[in-house]
Every structure is written in C-alpha cells, then in structure tokens.
Design a protein around this motif. Structure first.
Motif, short mmCIF file in Angstrom:
data_model
loop_
_atom_site.label_atom_id
_atom_site.label_comp_id
_atom_site.label_asym_id
_atom_site.label_seq_id
_atom_site.Cartn_x
_atom_site.Cartn_y
_atom_site.Cartn_z
N ASN A 263 -4.01 -4.01 -1.07
CA ASN A 263 -4.12 -2.32 -0.57
C ASN A 263 -5.31 -2.11 0.93
OD1 ASN A 263 -3.64 -0.90 -2.76
ND2 ASN A 263 -5.01 -1.78 -4.24
N LYS B 266 2.93 2.05 -3.08
CA LYS B 266 1.80 2.31 -2.88
C LYS B 266 1.04 3.62 -2.84
CE LYS B 266 -3.08 1.89 -0.44
NZ LYS B 266 -3.49 2.62 -2.01
N GLU C 239 -3.97 0.41 3.31
CA GLU C 239 -4.47 1.23 3.79
C GLU C 239 -4.15 1.24 5.70
OE1 GLU C 239 -8.27 1.07 1.83
OE2 GLU C 239 -7.39 1.36 -0.02
N ASN D 288 -4.56 -8.23 -4.96
CA ASN D 288 -4.26 -7.16 -5.07
C ASN D 288 -5.91 -5.78 -3.76
OD1 ASN D 288 -3.37 -4.43 -6.32
ND2 ASN D 288 -5.38 -3.76 -6.87
N TYR D 289 -6.61 -6.62 -3.79
CA TYR D 289 -7.75 -5.66 -2.79
C TYR D 289 -7.51 -6.17 -1.50
CZ TYR D 289 -11.87 -5.01 -0.48
OH TYR D 289 -13.30 -4.89 0.38
N SER E 267 5.84 -2.71 -0.47
CA SER E 267 4.42 -2.23 -0.83
C SER E 267 4.07 -1.26 -0.13
CB SER E 267 4.03 -3.42 -0.23
OG SER E 267 4.46 -5.40 -1.09
#
Length: 283
Positions: free
Chosen positions: A230, A269, A234, A226-227, A265
């Motif tokens: 993300n 987000k 970003e 997950n980290y 994905s």
C-alpha cells in the motif's frame, strides 16, 4: 565434546582457530566486539537466531557479529563429528593492518539501514581453497608468523568482498567501526521502496521471519506484505500525479520488480490503470 583445539594469535588475540568436536556439543562464544567467520570442514552445526535455527553443513560458513553471551553453536546428534575453522575480526587489528584507509568491505554501506548480525555463506570455491590453505599452516606451525597471519586476514577480506554475500558481510563488518543500532520502524521506513523481500527485511532487523511478522503486526496493525504494498502504491500514485516519469520507471522506483505486478496491484487499489489514473489526475 572438544576433541582437538588449535589456534594462532595475532597481536595477542586469537585470529585463527581449528576446532574438532563430537556431538552432542555446545560451543559458546565470548562476549566481545568482534566478528567471526566459521567454516565447516566436516559435519555440521546449528546456530539459534531468535526462534529460528540455522543449519550450517560442510563447506558452508556462518558470519557473525555482535555476539552476546548465551549465543552458541550446537549439535545434538550423538557421535557426529564436526570440524570448524574460525577466523576472527577485531576492529583494533583491522585498523592497525590498514593504516591508511579501511577497504570498502569495512565501511558502512550508503543508504542502507540494518541491524543484521549474521549471514549463512554458501559454498564458495575460492573460500574453500582459502580454508584449505589455512589447514596447511595448522599442519606446519613452524611456518606461521605475524606477517603470514596479516596476509591471511587481508586475503579473506578480499575473498569475502568478491563473494555473493559481500553486501551482508559489509553490513556486519562495518558495524565494528560504527556500531549504530536502528529501531524496527527506522529500518522499515528506510527500506519501504527497496527491492528487499520480507525475508531480507527480517534479516535487516536481525529477526527470524516469524518474529519479524509478529513485531510488524504489533506496531503497524497490518501484515508486512499488505502495508508495504500500500505504501508503494501510494507513492506511485503521487509520482503519477506530480511527475512525467515513465510508468515503468515509477514502478521500479517504488519497489516493484516488474510492470505487470505493479499494474495489477495499482488497478486493484485505485480501479484504474496507471495511465488512466495519470490522465484523470491531470485533467
């Protein structure tokens, strides 16, 4: 139990060893700044890495560096026979035989931060033939001299450089000459946008997958998957805003190995497709 043990030394240090063991056995390695190539001729052995046990069967090999006291190979199955050939790499010997310039395999890879110290090597035909050649010299000790040993050491380095595990072997061997130790966070941040899987990131930290996930959760309060996802999204959002790169190129640059996964994905987000997001940001 050790049934038979033979070795050949080069410049006063054990270079080639052949060991025959009967399980149950534990074979300890000395504390030394060296790397070892352990090839299984018959049987199998296990190697403990953190809380994960690696099994090395016949015709496979284990490549090790930074061997500390307490690390050992073992087999607990009674009456099982195991024959192993070991080639040991010492930095001072390698520097001596390559008096002009170290080959690429012994040089630290660029742009890759890792503490990886072991690698299981798959069955490789050329390496198998190399080991068979070593057995000839164990059976004919009168033919062995320093020139032959130097030749066999250079030969295994050439073969490892051509193997599927060349990148990992290079990482391990290069640590003999520049033994830098990286922190967990340094390795994570340096590899955020690479194509490395969770298993590979764990290996770069010299941890089992379960220990890697525990350490990651402790430091980042999140799962690795997950980290990392993300952070990659970003970065992709930033590149969509400030650059005119193709969306496919941005996906690959941010560590996604296919456009479909990236688009889904990104939509999950940001609730927009990458194209729509770019258009929104540039209005």
């Amino acid at each position: 139990m050790v049934n038979d043990y033979k070795k050949y030394e080069l410049y006063g240090k054990p270079l080639l060893q052949k060991i025959e063991l009967t399980a149950p056995f534990k074979f300890d390695f000395p504390v030394a700044e060296q790397a070892c190539f352990l090839y299984v001729l018959e049987g199998e052995f296990q190697y403990q890495q953190d809380d994960e046990e690696i099994n090395i069967p016949a015709n496979y090999a284990l490549f090790l560096n930074c061997v500390n006291s307490g690390k050992q190979i073992h087999n607990a199955r009674p009456h099982h026979h195991c024959r192993i050939v070991i080639v040991t790499f010492y930095p001072e010997i390698l520097k001596k035989i390559y008096d002009r310039e170290l080959p690429l395999l012994l040089q630290r890879p660029t742009n890759l931060i890792s503490n990886q110290s072991n690698k299981k090597l798959n069955n490789d035909f050329l390496i198998q033939k190399y080991v068979e050649g070593l057995l000839f010299y164990f059976e004919n000790p009168s033919l062995v001299n320093d020139d032959i040993l130097v030749l066999k050491l250079k030969e295994i380095i050439l073969l490892l450089a051509q193997s599927q595990s060349a990148e990992s072997v290079q990482l391990i061997l290069s640590q003999l000459f520049s033994p830098t130790s990286y922190s967990f966070k340094q390795i994570i941040e340096a590899n955020l946008f690479s194509q490395l899987s969770i298993d590979q990131l764990a290996a770069q930290n010299n941890l089992s997958v379960s220990s890697f996930k525990r350490e990651f959760s402790k430091l980042y309060n999140d799962t690795p998957a997950n980290y990392i996802k993300n952070k990659r999204l970003e970065k992709a959002a930033e590149l969509l805003t400030v650059s005119d790169q193709r969306i496919t190129d941005i996906a690959y640059e941010c560590g996604f190995n296919d456009l479909g996964t990236f688009t889904k994905s990104f939509g999950d987000k940001y609730h927009l497709t990458p194209t729509s997001y770019r258009q929104e940001q540039k209005r």
